[in-house]
Design a protein around this motif. Sequence first.
Motif, PDB file in Angstrom:
ATOM      1  N   LEU A  26      19.278  11.758 -23.113  1.00  0.00           N
ATOM      2  CA  LEU A  26      19.409  11.272 -21.739  1.00  0.00           C
ATOM      3  C   LEU A  26      18.276  10.308 -21.392  1.00  0.00           C
ATOM      4  N   VAL A  27      17.103  10.563 -21.933  1.00  0.00           N
ATOM      5  CA  VAL A  27      15.968   9.659 -21.719  1.00  0.00           C
ATOM      6  C   VAL A  27      16.280   8.285 -22.309  1.00  0.00           C
ATOM      7  N   GLN A  81       7.718  21.855  -8.260  1.00  0.00           N
ATOM      8  CA  GLN A  81       9.060  22.427  -8.184  1.00  0.00           C
ATOM      9  C   GLN A  81       9.428  23.276  -9.398  1.00  0.00           C
ATOM     10  N   TYR A  82       9.045  22.811 -10.584  1.00  0.00           N
ATOM     11  CA  TYR A  82       9.492  23.488 -11.806  1.00  0.00           C
ATOM     12  C   TYR A  82       8.359  24.184 -12.559  1.00  0.00           C
ATOM     13  N   ASP A  83       7.137  24.009 -12.084  1.00  0.00           N
ATOM     14  CA  ASP A  83       5.962  24.609 -12.729  1.00  0.00           C
ATOM     15  C   ASP A  83       5.932  24.261 -14.219  1.00  0.00           C
ATOM     16  N   MET A  84       6.196  22.993 -14.520  1.00  0.00           N
ATOM     17  CA  MET A  84       6.220  22.528 -15.907  1.00  0.00           C
ATOM     18  C   MET A  84       5.420  21.234 -16.017  1.00  0.00           C
ATOM     19  N   PHE A  85       4.686  21.093 -17.099  1.00  0.00           N
ATOM     20  CA  PHE A  85       3.918  19.870 -17.329  1.00  0.00           C
ATOM     21  C   PHE A  85       3.647  19.730 -18.818  1.00  0.00           C
ATOM     22  N   LEU A 138       1.971  11.136 -20.869  1.00  0.00           N
ATOM     23  CA  LEU A 138       1.163   9.984 -21.277  1.00  0.00           C
ATOM     24  C   LEU A 138       2.011   8.927 -21.988  1.00  0.00           C
ATOM     25  N   ILE A 139       2.928   9.380 -22.850  1.00  0.00           N
ATOM     26  CA  ILE A 139       3.807   8.430 -23.552  1.00  0.00           C
ATOM     27  C   ILE A 139       4.672   7.680 -22.546  1.00  0.00           C
ATOM     28  N   PHE A 140       5.248   8.417 -21.600  1.00  0.00           N
ATOM     29  CA  PHE A 140       6.093   7.782 -20.596  1.00  0.00           C
ATOM     30  C   PHE A 140       5.292   6.803 -19.748  1.00  0.00           C
ATOM     31  N   PHE A 141       4.087   7.207 -19.340  1.00  0.00           N
ATOM     32  CA  PHE A 141       3.259   6.311 -18.528  1.00  0.00           C
ATOM     33  C   PHE A 141       2.964   5.016 -19.287  1.00  0.00           C
ATOM     34  N   TYR A 152      11.758  14.343 -15.517  1.00  0.00           N
ATOM     35  CA  TYR A 152      12.603  14.785 -16.632  1.00  0.00           C
ATOM     36  C   TYR A 152      11.849  14.930 -17.941  1.00  0.00           C
ATOM     37  N   VAL A 153      10.905  14.048 -18.236  1.00  0.00           N
ATOM     38  CA  VAL A 153      10.188  14.152 -19.515  1.00  0.00           C
ATOM     39  C   VAL A 153       9.334  15.415 -19.571  1.00  0.00           C
TER      40      VAL A 153
END
Length: 319
Positions: free
Chosen positions: A117-118, A32-36, A42-45, A163-164
Amino acid sequence: MSISSFLKLVEIQTKIASVFPFMLGTLFVVYQYDMFKPINTLIFFGSMLIFDLTTTAINNYMDYRKATDNHDYDYRTTSNVIGQQQIPERTVIITIFLMFFIATGLGVWLVFRTDLLVLLIGFVCFCIGILYTFGPVPLSRMPLGEIFSGVTMGFGIFFLAVYVNAYDAGIANLFWQGEMVTIQFNLIEIIRIGVVSLPCIFTIANIMLANNLCDLDEDIRNHRYTLPYYIGRKMGVLLFNALYYASFLAVVVSVFIHFLHPIMLVSVLAVYPVYRNLVKFNKEQVKSKTFVIGIRNFVLINAALTILMAVSVVIQQLT
């Protein structure tokens, strides 16, 4: 504590319930946002998975404590892993605190790499995760257990995975200036993420509902009043069926309003094996025989969605 004992303590086989929303959210943000952002992901996971392990360990420990406090605990016959593995209580407590602090540390690191927000959403999820199994009346033993588990894991993990990676894409923001805290969000984007995450919400809630339906008689004897107690077994089974069909409907609606690529409609083919599983569950709700159907249907639906979401990303990148 041996590795095998640890994996049983945290019930590693159940963590698939948090991994699928993470994978779907990560693929969706690329689509959707073409962002990664790989480091943030990895931190979030790591934080998400370790905290999930922590809540499971707390749940097993609380079951163990309640049994020993009631003087009816026998490690030779109990189903609780702490008794089966004869893990020292002190070791369990240290393990729980260690995992909790690691998950918290990773979460704080992620906040510094993204925004406040996170921190807010992570804090809410942490509180729900702890209260889900801990306290005088855990959320899992209340009629709201399905809602809390479905929304927290199905939407919460999915949203944070998005979001991250796209915190600067205008989805939402939290501003803290002096005594004022302001939250802004793009309503369309929140609705988009919410609708796309519905299959995760419904299928995760159904794992909890299947467990409560199978344990209904035992729960009543032990004064645990879960959702099936209030709506009845028949209505609970109907709800169990309806949530699966609603998951497929959510995919169709998402494609129709252009939230998802049309290739996602192929996932509707999974409705047939899901239906066959439901026929078995509708006949009897027995923990040893049919609870696993909730897991099977969860994997069937979400694995299909994950594969097709990955295909969507590839198609998008090639066009």
